[in-house]
Scaffold this motif. Structure first.
Motif, short mmCIF file in Angstrom:
data_model
loop_
_atom_site.label_atom_id
_atom_site.label_comp_id
_atom_site.label_asym_id
_atom_site.label_seq_id
_atom_site.Cartn_x
_atom_site.Cartn_y
_atom_site.Cartn_z
N TRP A 233 0.75 -1.22 -0.17
CA TRP A 233 0.07 -0.04 0.15
C TRP A 233 0.83 1.30 -0.15
O TRP A 233 0.42 2.24 -0.54
N ARG A 234 2.01 1.04 0.56
CA ARG A 234 2.81 2.36 0.48
C ARG A 234 3.40 2.70 -0.94
O ARG A 234 3.54 3.76 -1.02
N ILE A 235 3.86 1.84 -1.61
CA ILE A 235 4.31 2.13 -2.74
C ILE A 235 3.01 2.99 -3.50
O ILE A 235 3.33 3.62 -4.47
N ASP A 236 1.85 2.20 -3.54
CA ASP A 236 0.72 2.86 -4.23
C ASP A 236 0.58 4.24 -3.86
O ASP A 236 0.31 5.18 -4.59
N TYR A 237 0.49 4.56 -2.54
CA TYR A 237 0.40 5.88 -2.12
C TYR A 237 1.54 6.91 -2.59
O TYR A 237 1.07 7.82 -3.07
N ASN A 238 2.84 6.27 -2.65
CA ASN A 238 3.73 7.34 -3.00
C ASN A 238 3.73 7.55 -4.62
O ASN A 238 4.15 8.63 -5.17
N MET A 239 3.27 6.50 -5.08
CA MET A 239 3.24 6.59 -6.80
C MET A 239 2.24 7.42 -7.19
O MET A 239 2.17 8.34 -7.93
N THR A 240 1.10 7.72 -6.25
CA THR A 240 0.01 8.71 -6.62
C THR A 240 0.25 9.84 -5.80
O THR A 240 -0.71 10.73 -5.94
N HIS A 241 1.09 10.33 -5.00
CA HIS A 241 1.04 11.62 -4.10
C HIS A 241 2.40 12.13 -4.19
O HIS A 241 3.36 11.24 -3.49
N ARG A 242 2.42 13.24 -4.44
CA ARG A 242 3.93 14.05 -4.33
C ARG A 242 3.77 14.80 -3.12
O ARG A 242 2.78 14.97 -2.61
N GLY A 243 4.99 14.89 -2.49
CA GLY A 243 5.31 15.55 -1.30
C GLY A 243 5.88 14.49 -0.43
O GLY A 243 6.38 13.54 -0.61
N ASP A 244 6.07 15.17 0.82
CA ASP A 244 6.73 14.36 1.89
C ASP A 244 5.55 13.54 2.44
O ASP A 244 4.87 14.11 3.46
N ASN A 245 5.42 12.25 2.20
CA ASN A 245 4.58 11.58 2.52
C ASN A 245 4.79 10.69 3.81
O ASN A 245 3.87 9.93 4.32
N TYR A 246 5.78 11.06 4.63
CA TYR A 246 6.19 10.34 5.89
C TYR A 246 6.78 11.54 6.66
O TYR A 246 8.13 11.28 7.25
N PRO A 247 6.29 12.71 7.16
CA PRO A 247 7.13 13.46 7.80
C PRO A 247 7.24 13.52 9.31
O PRO A 247 7.99 14.25 9.78
N THR A 248 6.34 12.47 9.87
CA THR A 248 6.20 12.97 11.47
C THR A 248 7.63 12.44 12.28
O THR A 248 7.73 12.92 13.23
N HIS A 249 8.23 11.21 11.64
CA HIS A 249 9.31 10.76 12.51
C HIS A 249 10.33 11.88 12.65
O HIS A 249 10.97 11.90 13.64
N GLY A 250 10.77 12.53 11.61
CA GLY A 250 11.59 13.52 11.52
C GLY A 250 11.00 14.85 12.23
O GLY A 250 11.78 15.52 13.14
N LEU A 251 9.90 15.16 12.18
CA LEU A 251 9.34 16.32 12.72
C LEU A 251 8.91 16.18 14.29
O LEU A 251 9.08 17.28 14.92
N GLY A 252 8.47 15.12 14.66
CA GLY A 252 7.77 14.92 15.96
C GLY A 252 8.74 15.53 17.06
O GLY A 252 8.49 16.54 17.86
N LEU A 309 13.75 28.42 12.08
CA LEU A 309 13.53 27.56 11.12
C LEU A 309 13.68 25.79 11.32
O LEU A 309 14.39 25.45 12.29
N VAL A 310 12.76 25.18 10.40
CA VAL A 310 12.83 23.78 10.63
C VAL A 310 12.69 23.38 9.31
O VAL A 310 12.04 23.61 8.20
N GLU A 311 13.67 22.45 9.15
CA GLU A 311 13.83 21.55 7.97
C GLU A 311 13.48 20.06 8.03
O GLU A 311 13.99 19.58 8.88
N VAL A 312 12.77 19.61 7.20
CA VAL A 312 12.34 18.29 6.98
C VAL A 312 12.57 17.55 5.70
O VAL A 312 12.30 18.14 4.61
#
Ligand code: NAD
Length: 455
Positions: A233-252, A309-312
């Motif tokens: 399901w993850r590759i399907d999501y990434n194939m169809t969605h541009r952007g940072d699809n998994y931001p929370t590990h870095g951001l939290g 400044l926050v960089e992810v």
């Protein structure tokens, strides 16, 4: 002159105004205002109130139902067998064999088997159970919010795997439902509980780094090779969605250091990405598709209300070592976790990391007391070296004692929001996008991020 105006000037004015009113594709109404994309904030419904600092009645024995017991959910069931005053009473998945596997984990630990629910909509029956307090959700991404909202609407607290929500609309759904039902909705951001991050958070809170003004986080993990046989399901999501699809590990963890919605706020975001290289190869290899909308490397920059400044970053395609970056820069010091952990402090030597023995003693001295108490058990139970167990332990501890949870619904919304906000910025030539204020103006009411403890 009149003729000239109608045939030459007017069309140009129309074009200019059409340009400035360019429509923005977003999950909630959006517009361009003074060069920044602004998303509409929905009004609170009557009776709906802020959930900042929300505490609920203590629960002596927390009865838990798990929805989605694949890789991650099964590991959570295993960890829960090591928690006191907890009962796993329900298990739900699309696949009945997952229920059997988890029940055998429970019975092998000397615990009663849980009631099983199987099917796409079976979570509804689980959430409707009378003797249930908490719904722990570890499905694929698209089912997180529907299950969490249904759970809260049926009087249950919700804990959702990462990312908590997949669009701004979904972020508002969890915020509004939690505010309305007065049920907790915690995103299970386990990276906030890793040992280095927690000690560095304590150092930052005690002022060791001075004013922390630049933070970095990332999810850089070479997943592309695995996608054919595991996280389909993850590759399907990434194939169809541009952007940072998994931001929370870095951001939290870095958002906690900056006291986001507890004195500061994410103000606006700009994003840039590379073309898709290995993503396209994975799409071709596993899906026979020519398309992968997710660029191989995505960078989002966020400016906070206080100008920090926050960089992810996100990259699940490059053959390079795993990193969540985790970097804090302050006026008096610096902390960095990857590729090898280091701390620099101006008062010792601002040009270099402190020697290993000094760092070890700093990490020890700044260990939170609750970490000292639970560390050994957490390392034995495991889950990414113990941080997963500490996260579960804290969730249950707060529910037992009727305390606000470490991560509230606004954290879940803010950290998850980067997914759609980065997509919107990318699709509009890296235009800045105003971060929604999920607290609706109360981001400065709480004084800093703190773990809650019983008095
Ligand atoms: N925090 C972490 O370190 C970490 C690590 C891995 C995965 N995750 C997250 O955990 C979640 C699950 O990932 P995974 O690797 O276990 O995936 P997985 O595919 O192994 O498991 C997902 C499970 O959910 C079930 N499911 C899907 N829809 C359902 C529904 N409507 N009702 C009941 N069950 C349903 C599937 O049958 C499957 O068993 C994802 O959100 C992922 O991002 C977090």
């Amino acid at each position: 002159m009149k003729k000239y105006f109608f045939f030459a000037v007017l069309p140009l004015l129309c074009l200019a105004s059409c340009k400035s009113q360019k429509s923005v594709s977003a999950s909630v109404p959006a517009r361009v205002e003074d060069g920044i994309i602004v998303l509409e904030t929905p009004a609170r419904e009557p009776g709906q109130e802020s959930a900042l600092g929300m505490a609920c009645d203590p629960i002596d024995t927390v009865r838990v139902g798990f929805v989605g017991i694949g890789g991650r959910g099964t590991a959570a069931v295993q960890r829960f067998t090591f928690l006191d005053n907890v009962e796993v009473v329900a298990l739900c998945d699309l696949d009945s064999s997952r229920v059997d596997i988890c029940n055998s984990i429970l019975t092998s630990a000397g615990l009663p088997a849980a009631q099983g629910f199987v099917g796409e909509e079976a979570y509804r029956q689980l959430c409707e159970m009378e003797d249930l307090d908490l719904v722990y959700i570890a499905t694929d991404w698209l089912d997180h919010v529907p299950v969490a909202v249904y759970a809260m609407n049926h009087g249950k607290h919700a804990a959702i795997e990462v990312p908590g929500a997949m669009s701004i609309d979904e972020c508002w759904q969890i915020v509004n439902t939690s505010e309305k039902t007065r049920r907790h909705c915690m995103m299970l951001e386990n990276c906030c509980y890793d040992f280095f991050e927690m000690a560095a958070l304590n150092m930052a809170q005690q002022g060791l780094f001075g004013e922390v003004y630049h933070v970095e986080g990332a999810y850089i993990h070479y997943l592309a090779e695995d996608w054919g046989f595991s996280e389909t399901w993850r590759i399907d999501y990434n194939m169809t969605h541009r952007g940072d699809n998994y931001p929370t590990h870095g951001l939290g963890p870095i958002a906690q250091v900056l006291d986001i919605h507890r004195g500061d706020k994410f103000d606006y975001l700009v994003a840039m990405d590379t073309p898709s290289y290995n993503g396209k190869k994975a799409a071709k290899r596993y899906r026979d598709s020519e398309e992968c909308l997710d660029g191989d490397h995505t960078i989002s920059l966020i400016r906070t209300g206080k100008g920090k400044l926050v960089e992810v970053q996100h990259n699940v395609y490059a053959p390079r070592p795993y990193t969540r970056m985790y970097q804090l820069t302050g006026t008096e010091g610096f902390a960095n976790k990857y590729p090898s952990a280091g701390i620099a402090v101006k008062s010792i030597n601002g040009h270099d990391y402190v020697p290993q023995p000094v760092m070890d003693s700093l990490l020890n001295a700044y260990k939170f007391d609750f970490v000292k108490e639970i560390e050994e058990k957490a390392k034995t139970v495991g889950g990414h070296g113990g941080m997963d167990f500490i996260m579960d332990y804290r969730l249950i501890y707060c529910l037992h004692n009727g305390l606000p949870l470490d991560q509230d619904v606004y954290d879940a919304a803010e950290w998850s929001a980067v997914q759609e906000l980065s997509r919107i910025s990318l699709e509009n030539g890296s235009m800045p996008v105003r971060f929604p204020d999920f607290t609706r103006g109360d981001w400065n009411v709480v004084d800093g991020f703190h773990f809650a403890f019983k008095q």
